[in-house]
Structure formats: structure tokens, C-alpha cells
Design an enzyme around this catalytic site. Structure first.
Site, PDB file in Angstrom:
ATOM      1  N   GLU A 182       2.782  -6.051   7.711  1.00 32.48           N
ATOM      2  CA  GLU A 182       1.773  -5.081   8.158  1.00 32.48           C
ATOM      3  C   GLU A 182       1.775  -4.836   9.659  1.00 32.48           C
ATOM      4  OE1 GLU A 182       0.049  -6.428   4.163  1.00 32.48           O
ATOM      5  OE2 GLU A 182       1.304  -7.245   5.759  1.00 32.48           O
ATOM      6  N   ALA A 232       0.828  -1.205   0.000  1.00 32.51           N
ATOM      7  CA  ALA A 232       0.000   0.000   0.000  1.00 32.51           C
ATOM      8  C   ALA A 232       0.865   1.259   0.000  1.00 32.51           C
ATOM      9  CB  ALA A 232      -0.916  -0.002   1.216  1.00 32.51           C
ATOM     10  N   GLU A 270       0.396  -9.784  -1.239  1.00 32.69           N
ATOM     11  CA  GLU A 270      -0.991 -10.238  -1.338  1.00 32.69           C
ATOM     12  C   GLU A 270      -1.488 -10.244  -2.780  1.00 32.69           C
ATOM     13  OE1 GLU A 270      -3.273  -9.078   2.646  1.00 32.69           O
ATOM     14  OE2 GLU A 270      -2.219  -7.381   1.773  1.00 32.69           O
ATOM     15  N   GLY A 328       0.798  -5.483   0.664  1.00 28.55           N
ATOM     16  CA  GLY A 328      -0.184  -5.637  -0.404  1.00 28.55           C
ATOM     17  C   GLY A 328       0.411  -6.153  -1.694  1.00 28.55           C
TER      18      GLY A 328
END
Length: 259
Positions: free
Chosen positions: A134, A66, A114, A111
Site C-alpha cells: 500500500e 482493492a 489482508e 487487501g
């Protein structure tokens, strides 16, 4: 202005989805998430695409996750408003009907990891580093990581990686199942395109049906999962592709699949 995501034909029936924010190491901003969702929506309807290969315009990273610089200025309301946009991007990749291969060179963190986990296969360069850090910045993986990672590496190992936020080098990633193949640095894209060509040579209808069975049957009770498999089998078995595939085998020629 450069688009944060681009697509282009990479080979016959193979489309490359390129993460195109190299200057930010493909940090996933709101605009980039929206672009991923839009690109995947187009790909999902593209009957000429049998395999999607996700690559990066940066040699240093697949994606570092992110965009925390963007988030630094967010209020809680703005962060909450961004949440469904990001979730839609990960879901769009995960729900593509054709096989998806993630090409990881350099960093795939948070992310970014992910996003790779949303693919069906992960091919990594030897210099790749993957991880879900995270918790080190006060967050929980929110792009499917808490669900996808244990399905790949097992619940205990996933817990260790998520709780510690530890970064995983490519060789370990392959050993524990976080990556499916590791190749020399800089060669992951070529290896992925080779795998994609092998997939694209097969019946697109059968491959898509097999993907549905694999995804929909995962973690279902055995009897229920076998019914899902049976539905996939029937989709292929009574199709023109099955008739063509058998005929081509008997006649010792390359099949001409329905597209």
C-alpha cells in the site's frame, strides 16, 4: 451477471467461499466487499457449517487487493464513503465464529493479503506471493494489516514489510509465519480441505469456543487471558458434546456431535 462471491458445500460441514472476480484477479470492488459481508453473515448463522475455506476462481491470484481502477474515478467523498463498506468485509471474515482457512495460489497483495490474514489459517501454493504494498501507492494497509501482520510475524518484520511494500514468496512466507503451510502449486485447496475435514470431525461447539479463546485472549494480560480460556473451557466442559465425546472415546466409536 456473475456474483463477485459465491458459496458452495465443499465437504461434510465445510463450506467454500469463492472469490469470483477472476477477470479482475479478485480486485475488491465496492460490490465485491458488500458480497463478502453478506456471504459471511449467512455463514455465521449456518449451524451446519463448521469450517469455511476461502478460495479463488482465478488460478493467478487469491486477490490483488482493492480495485484501484474503480477508485481512480472516486472523489475524496466517494473514497470516504467506500471505507466503511470495505472495513465491514474484512471484519465479517475475521469475526466468523467457525475456523476459516484461506487458500492462496498466486498473488495475495494489499487487501487480498489482508483478507487472508483475517482467516485463522493460511495455506499457500508454492507459487504464491503475499505482501502489503500500500505505501507504494500512497496508502496505509486498511483491512487490518497493520494489526494482523505483526501478530503473525512480529513487529519489526511487519514494519519492514509494510514500510517497503516488499512482496514475499511462499517459502519465505512459511518461514516467517505469514503462511502456515506451503504445498506444491495447485494443491493448496486440496490441502486446505484435508485440514478442514480434520477440524470438522471435532466438536463444533468446542472448536468455536477454542477460537473465541484464541482470538479474545490474544495480547490480553496473562490473568485476564486465562479467564477467557476458562470461560471457553466451561462452555465445552458442561455441554452435551463433552459427554458424547467421552462416551465415544470409551466405547471406541465416532462421536455424534450436537449440531
Amino acid at each position: 451477471m456473475t456474483q463477485p462471491v459465491a458459496t458452495r458445500p465443499a465437504a461434510e460441514h465445510v463450506t467454500e467461499l469463492i472469490l469470483n472476480r477472476a477477470e479482475a484477479l479478485n480486485a475488491i470492488s465496492t460490490a465485491m466487499a458488500e458480497s463478502i459481508t453478506e456471504a459471511c453473515a449467512r455463514l455465521a448463522e449456518d449451524t451446519a457449517t463448521d469450517v469455511v475455506v476461502i478460495t479463488s476462481a482465478s488460478a493467478k491470484a487469491f486477490s490483488v487487493g482493492a480495485d484501484l481502477k474503480e477508485r481512480a474515478g472516486f472523489s475524496d467523498d466517494q473514497l470516504a464513503g467506500q471505507r466503511p463498506v470495505l472495513r465491514a468485509a474484512f471484519a465479517a471474515v475475521r469475526e466468523l465464529p467457525m475456523p476459516v482457512i484461506a487458500v492462496v495460489e498466486g498473488y495475495a497483495l494489499g487487501g487480498g493479503c489482508e483478507l487472508a490474514l483475517a482467516a485463522d489459517l493460511i495455506i499457500a501454493g508454492a507459487d504464491a506471493t503475499l505482501g502489503l504494498p500500500e505505501t507504494s501507492v500512497g496508502l496505509v494497509p486498511g483491512g487490518g494489516g497493520t494489526q494482523a501482520l505483526p501478530r503473525r510475524v512480529g513487529p519489526a518484520r511487519a514494519a519492514e514489510l509494510i514500510f517497503t511494500g516488499r512482496r514475499v514468496p511462499a517459502d519465505e512466507a512459511a518461514r516467517i509465519g505469514l503462511a502456515d503451510r506451503v504445498v506444491p502449486a495447485g494443491q493448496a485447496r486440496a490441502a486446505a480441505l484435508e485440514v478442514a475435514a480434520s477440524i470438522a470431525a471435532n466438536s463444533p461447539l468446542a472448536v468455536r469456543a477454542a477460537k473465541r479463546a484464541l482470538r479474545d485472549g490474544a495480547d490480553r494480560p496473562w490473568a485476564e487471558a486465562l479467564e477467557i480460556e476458562d470461560q471457553a473451557w466451561r462452555t465445552a466442559a458442561f455441554s452435551a458434546d463433552r459427554r458424547e465425546g467421552v462416551a465415544a472415546f470409551v466405547e471406541k466409536r465416532r462421536p455424534e456431535w450436537v449440531r
